[in-house]
Design a protein around this motif. Structure first.
Motif, PDB file in Angstrom:
ATOM      1  N   LYS A  69      -0.504   7.221  15.686  1.00 34.06           N
ATOM      2  CA  LYS A  69      -0.529   5.781  15.409  1.00 34.06           C
ATOM      3  C   LYS A  69      -0.968   5.008  16.655  1.00 34.06           C
ATOM      4  CE  LYS A  69       1.780   5.465  11.251  1.00 34.06           C
ATOM      5  NZ  LYS A  69       1.546   4.625  10.077  1.00 34.06           N
TER       6      LYS A  69
ATOM      7  N   LEU B  64      -4.761   4.916  17.246  1.00 34.53           N
ATOM      8  CA  LEU B  64      -5.471   3.939  16.420  1.00 34.53           C
ATOM      9  C   LEU B  64      -5.451   2.564  17.079  1.00 34.53           C
ATOM     10  CD1 LEU B  64      -4.117   4.984  12.909  1.00 34.53           C
ATOM     11  CD2 LEU B  64      -6.462   5.285  13.727  1.00 34.53           C
TER      12      LEU B  64
ATOM     13  N   GLN C 222      -1.248   0.757   9.239  1.00 32.32           N
ATOM     14  CA  GLN C 222      -2.024   1.595   8.343  1.00 32.32           C
ATOM     15  C   GLN C 222      -2.624   2.769   9.096  1.00 32.32           C
ATOM     16  OE1 GLN C 222      -5.210  -0.413   6.302  1.00 32.32           O
ATOM     17  NE2 GLN C 222      -5.356   1.141   4.709  1.00 32.32           N
ATOM     18  N   ASP C 223      -2.730   3.897   8.426  1.00 33.64           N
ATOM     19  CA  ASP C 223      -3.300   5.096   9.037  1.00 33.64           C
ATOM     20  C   ASP C 223      -4.813   5.090   8.864  1.00 33.64           C
ATOM     21  OD1 ASP C 223      -0.745   5.968   9.700  1.00 33.64           O
ATOM     22  OD2 ASP C 223      -0.493   7.034   7.813  1.00 33.64           O
ATOM     23  N   ALA C 224      -5.462   4.128   9.495  1.00 34.55           N
ATOM     24  CA  ALA C 224      -6.920   4.008   9.406  1.00 34.55           C
ATOM     25  C   ALA C 224      -7.424   3.286  10.645  1.00 34.55           C
ATOM     26  CB  ALA C 224      -7.316   3.235   8.145  1.00 34.55           C
TER      27      ALA C 224
ATOM     28  N   ASP D 187      -9.795   0.663  12.814  1.00 35.26           N
ATOM     29  CA  ASP D 187     -10.452  -0.623  12.582  1.00 35.26           C
ATOM     30  C   ASP D 187     -10.613  -1.325  13.915  1.00 35.26           C
ATOM     31  OD1 ASP D 187     -10.941  -3.478  11.833  1.00 35.26           O
ATOM     32  OD2 ASP D 187     -10.614  -2.698   9.817  1.00 35.26           O
TER      33      ASP D 187
ATOM     34  N   TYR E   8      -2.082  -4.573   4.721  1.00 37.79           N
ATOM     35  CA  TYR E   8      -2.306  -4.373   6.153  1.00 37.79           C
ATOM     36  C   TYR E   8      -3.281  -5.395   6.748  1.00 37.79           C
ATOM     37  CZ  TYR E   8      -0.019   0.110   5.309  1.00 37.79           C
ATOM     38  OH  TYR E   8       0.884   1.085   4.958  1.00 37.79           O
TER      39      TYR E   8
ATOM     40  N   THR F 213      -0.051   4.273   4.088  1.00 33.53           N
ATOM     41  CA  THR F 213      -1.040   4.339   3.014  1.00 33.53           C
ATOM     42  C   THR F 213      -0.979   3.065   2.169  1.00 33.53           C
ATOM     43  OG1 THR F 213       0.403   5.304   1.319  1.00 33.53           O
ATOM     44  CG2 THR F 213      -0.579   6.815   2.933  1.00 33.53           C
ATOM     45  N   GLU F 214      -1.887   2.968   1.220  1.00 30.68           N
ATOM     46  CA  GLU F 214      -1.889   1.850   0.280  1.00 30.68           C
ATOM     47  C   GLU F 214      -1.423   2.292  -1.103  1.00 30.68           C
ATOM     48  OE1 GLU F 214      -5.115  -1.323   1.713  1.00 30.68           O
ATOM     49  OE2 GLU F 214      -6.026   0.606   1.219  1.00 30.68           O
TER      50      GLU F 214
END
Length: 928
Positions: A62, A65, A615-617, A619, A639, A841-842
């Protein structure tokens, strides 16, 4: 018994140490060059972020990111609002928007706060990693803010931009600048022509190109856009209702030069755009002479205070004492003509004045609508007017004043962190100046005014400013700074909490939580015990009485009555900022009193809400952090909340770059090392000359290994025994079991002289347990060890779950679930997947489920008997399993028989059904 030390364990420890990048010597020295002296009252001390390196795991992933976001986001975008406010070039940067711009919610009344958060994030990233990129970005921000403060201290200076030919003067949106013309510009003219070259950059209605008048009764103006979006000229001696006007037919294009002219004479008015007449009114009887003597002659500013200031560029302004012909107006497009009343080319490249070429010597002056700051230390991304208006407000209106001292706190905190991370004295000077400025304002106000201000919802919110000011005082040593911290005392709240009187119902949660961290720091600085007592009592009013299972608190940003949990669940529960601030308060209290409950709460909230809020993404543009975390059934986490740059996205950035700040603490006397959290990490304890490497995949692994390297050193190793660790907590040192009995909800101590290579192994088996909502015990949330498990399901009503069907003799409910192969901490129950809350997650999730145990089942054997319940909702199975753990099957069967007999005697269960329940329990097979 703990498993023996193996070659695999040692290899994992070595691999973790190798995976953590070493802090470069130069960067590490720089990161520790500026230090904040710890308060004498602290019995425990934290380690610096650079002393604790995170290893691979859920926190490391995390954090990576967020570090990538910190590297990729253009800091000039954050600085845009500061530079604009100071009238400096914004370097073409676009403000982030959302709460950090002039549009959106409350029209940017909170702008500047996000820059403070970002500075703190960069500072923590710099201290943690030693990477130069973060130090460079801090330096850019601090340098820009230094220039901003200097510009705000003086009269505004011309900002040039490219004109039609040569240069023009630019008014950056958010700079609140206008051109002030001398009185008597129009004199007693009975005819007039007004002409201007303009390049608007924003489409706000009622922005003035010019406005000559006294007030909102007698004036004439030319607006670039009216409510219909077209140019409008008007003149009146009786206010808006008596205006004689001209309106264009099309909007002026943005970011392009346009020429506007108005001619007025002989009862006729004509409006020209780019040499073409677009409006004519033959009934315009009013002339400048009819207005009499006017006091304000402004370009770019309206006499209506609520109208926006013109944003864009002026390429010239001229006024004639006659009405030019259509041909003459058209000719103005191709050549420069000089007005006989006044003429400004706006080709100056420095200074604060504009020369008049008419021959009348009417030099114009560049000004701010709000004048200038009351003190040279002022630093903000908006005018000082919000601070001034707050002092007379009696009711909250965040569209006018939205927490200016909250914003000041974020900027101050970011500057202090920047100084501590990079030893940049400019940052400390800026922070000290802010303290001086605030003291100069607030020290002059009566106490009654201060109490009213701080009691206002939203407008009077000041965040964690008291904590930041106490830190400033520790660095500056100025008595005024400590006195300033006390000026934020909200006595009504402090006195109630000090008396242990719960008055939180109806209060805005995040407005008040950080107040108490500040009170602890005031206690550190002053020794006033009511501050510390109030903070301790407050913490216990929230935990557990207003706490959701994930550790968060608040619904719709506010608190409800004590112990109302189920009754507050909705889409806007658990504001992320609240979790951030409750963690900070818990940590600060723990420095004074080593109550394990503080660290139990810390683990709960960090491992669940805080981790799950990101969020695990990747950006580069947004931090992807939740604002609220809805706990209603089927909630999908947002998010990218609101329009971005919210308070929670700011604190979320901070949280993700300091995950390691509470893994280890040391006793103030150096005699003990506290291991508070189980997380892969490497601690460098310079004073002892040792490193402690924690090798684990916790919470996917139910234990950890700590390896001590370096010099021989004597100290007590204090390992937190989580309150949930009821299935055992075993400690071995170099393969031999440590003496003593670990107690859940305490610390287990291993005291020895540690030598290079010593290995401590900790095992703590997880059990599945439930936590019940205080106001609805059937509404429950599931935990496996420290991990909150949530159902993933599209349903928007509470799922019904039975968990006793295959409960183990230990009381563990996990055997009723089925593990998902290849997905650690994932399970299924009746076809529904349960997963860790911390996974960002979403998916639609169910943090709470409705407990339903319709029949008496033991060991997955159904007795066929309905599970009876008492009036309070307690079922027979609840009463049976409340006695777990059981030493063996006979003990469980004996418990079933005892409970059944009592329920039969009370008339709650028939004798025959009771016999079936006992026989089913006797025949069933159980896991240990």
């Amino acid at each position: 018994m703990a498993p023996p030390l193996t070659r695999r364990t040692l290899l994992r420890s070595a691999m973790l140490a190798a995976a953590v990048p070493a802090l470069p010597a130069a960067a590490g020295a720089e990161a520790r060059a500026a230090t904040l002296p710890p308060p004498a009252a602290w019995t425990l001390l934290p380690f610096g972020l650079g002393d604790v390196a995170l290893g691979p795991g859920v926190f490391g992933a995390k954090r990576q990111l967020m570090l990538d976001h910190a590297r990729g986001y253009d800091v000039n975008r954050l600085l845009q609002v500061f530079r604009a406010n100071a009238g400096l070039s914004t370097l073409g940067a676009v403000a982030p928007g959302g709460w950090e711009g002039l549009d959106g919610e409350a029209n940017g009344n909170l702008r500047g706060h996000y820059t403070g958060h970002f500075l703190t994030m960069l500072s923590q990233a710099c201290a943690s990693t030693g990477e130069q990129v973060f130090a460079d970005r801090i330096g850019t921000a601090v340098g820009a803010l230094t220039q901003v403060r200097e510009a705000l201290r003086h009269e505004p200076v011309v900002l040039t931009t490219e004109g039609r030919s040569g240069t023009a003067v630019e008014h950056v949106r958010g700079s609140y600048r206008y051109v002030d013309l001398p009185s008597g510009v129009l004199g007693a003219a009975t005819e007039v022509t007004l002409a201007a070259w303009v390049k608007p950059t924003h489409d706000a209605a009622w922005t003035r190109i010019l406005d000559f008048g006294n007030d909102t009764t007698r004036y004439l103006y030319l607006a670039s856009r009216n409510a219909r979006g077209v140019p409008r000229f008007a003149v009146t001696t009786g206010g808006a209702g008596a205006e004689q006007g001209l309106e264009g037919t099309a909007a002026l294009p943005l970011n392009q030069w346009s020429h506007l002219a108005v001619t007025l004479g002989g009862g006729t008015g004509t409006l020209y755009v780019n040499g073409t007449a677009v409006a004519r009114n033959t009934a315009m009887t009013l002339t400048p002479a009819a207005l009499g003597t006017l006091t304000g002659h402004w370009l770019g500013r309206s006499h209506y205070a609520s109208d926006p200031v013109f944003a864009g560029a002026f390429g010239g302004f001229d006024a004639w004492s006659r009405a030019l012909t259509a041909a003459e107006v058209t000719a103005l497009q191709s050549g420069r003509a000089t007005g006989d009343l006044v003429s400004y080319a706006f080709d100056e490249t420095s200074g604060s004045t504009f020369a008049d070429a008419s021959g009348r010597g009417l030099t114009a002056t560049l000004r701010r609508t709000w004048g200038g700051p009351s003190h040279p230390g002022f630093l903000a991304a908006y005018p000082e007017t919000q601070f001034i208006q707050l002092e007379s407000m009696t009711g909250s209106d965040y569209t006018k004043v939205w927490a200016p001292y909250y914003t000041a706190h974020k900027i101050l905190r970011g500057l202090l962190d920047a100084h501590l991370a990079t030893d940049d004295d400019r940052a400390l000077d800026l922070a000290s100046g802010m303290g001086d400025w605030m003291y100069s304002r607030l020290s002059k106000l009566p106490d009654a005014t201060l109490q009213r201000m701080w009691g206002l919802f939203s407008s009077g919110e000041f965040g964690g400013i008291v904590e930041a000011i106490c830190d400033l005082h520790a660095l500056s040593g100025k008595a005024e700074h400590l006195a300033l911290a006390k000026l934020f005392d909200l006595d009504k709240l402090i006195d109630a909490c000090a008396a242990d009187t719960d008055t939180l119902d109806g209060l805005h949660a995040n407005q008040h939580i950080p107040i108490f961290t500040g009170l602890v720091r005031l206690y550190d600085a002053t020794g006033e015990t009511r501050y510390f007592t109030a903070a301790k009592n407050f913490w216990r009013m929230v935990v557990p009485h207003r706490m959701y299972g994930i550790g968060g608190t608040s619904t719709g940003e506010f608190w409800k009555a004590r112990d109302v949990i189920a009754g507050t669940i909705g889409a806007s529960t658990a504001e992320t900022c609240c979790a951030y601030n409750m963690l900070k308060l818990s940590r600060t209290l723990f420095f004074h009193e080593q109550d394990p409950a503080y660290m139990d709460y810390y683990e709960r909230t960090l491992f669940n809400q805080v981790l799950g809020s990101r969020q695990d993404a990747p950006d580069a543009e947004k931090p992807l952090v939740t604002y609220f975390i809805g706990l209603e059934p089927g909630h999908v986490r947002d998010y990218t909340p609101k329009q971005g740059t919210t308070c929670c996205e700011g604190t979320g950035m901070e949280s993700a770059t300091k995950y390691q700040d509470s893994v280890y603490f040391r006793a103030a006397d150096g005699g003990a090392l506290y291991v508070n959290l189980y997380s892969p990490s490497v601690l460098t304890w310079a004073e002892k000359g040792v490193t402690v490497t924690q090798s684990t995949d916790f919470p996917r692994e139910q234990g950890t290994t700590l390896t001590v390297r370096g010099r021989t050193a004597a100290f007590a190793l204090r390992l937190r025994v989580p309150s949930w660790a009821t299935a055992g907590f075993q400690v071995t040192v170099n393969g031999r079991r440590a003496g003593g009995t670990p107690v859940p909800g305490s610390y287990f101590t291993v005291s020895r002289t540690w030598r290079d290579g010593d290995v401590v192994r900790v095992t703590m088996p997880f059990r599945l347990r439930v936590e019940k909502a205080a106001d609805d015990p059937a509404l429950q949330t599931l935990f496996l060890g420290p991990v909150n498990l949530v159902a993933r399901d599209l349903a928007t009503t509470y799922l019904k779950c039975g968990l006793y069907r295959d409960a183990a003799l230990s009381g563990d409910l996990l055997p009723s679930l089925t593990a998902v192969s290849g997905k650690p901490l994932h399970f299924t129950l009746d076809g529904t997947e349960f997963a860790p809350f911390f996974e960002g997650t979403e998916d639609p999730t169910h943090a709470y489920v409705r407990r339903a145990e319709p029949r008496i089942v033991f060991g997955n054997t159904d007795s066929g008997v309905a599970n009876p319940a008492k009036a309070d909702g307690t079922t027979l199975l609840d009463e049976v399993w409340a006695a777990a753990p059981f030493a063996g099957k006979p003990a469980l069967v004996a418990r079933v028989r005892t409970v059944v007999d009592a329920w039969v005697a009370a008339g709650l269960l028939g004798a025959a059904d009771g016999a079936k329940a006992v026989s089913t329990a006797s025949a069933a097979t159980y896991q240990p």
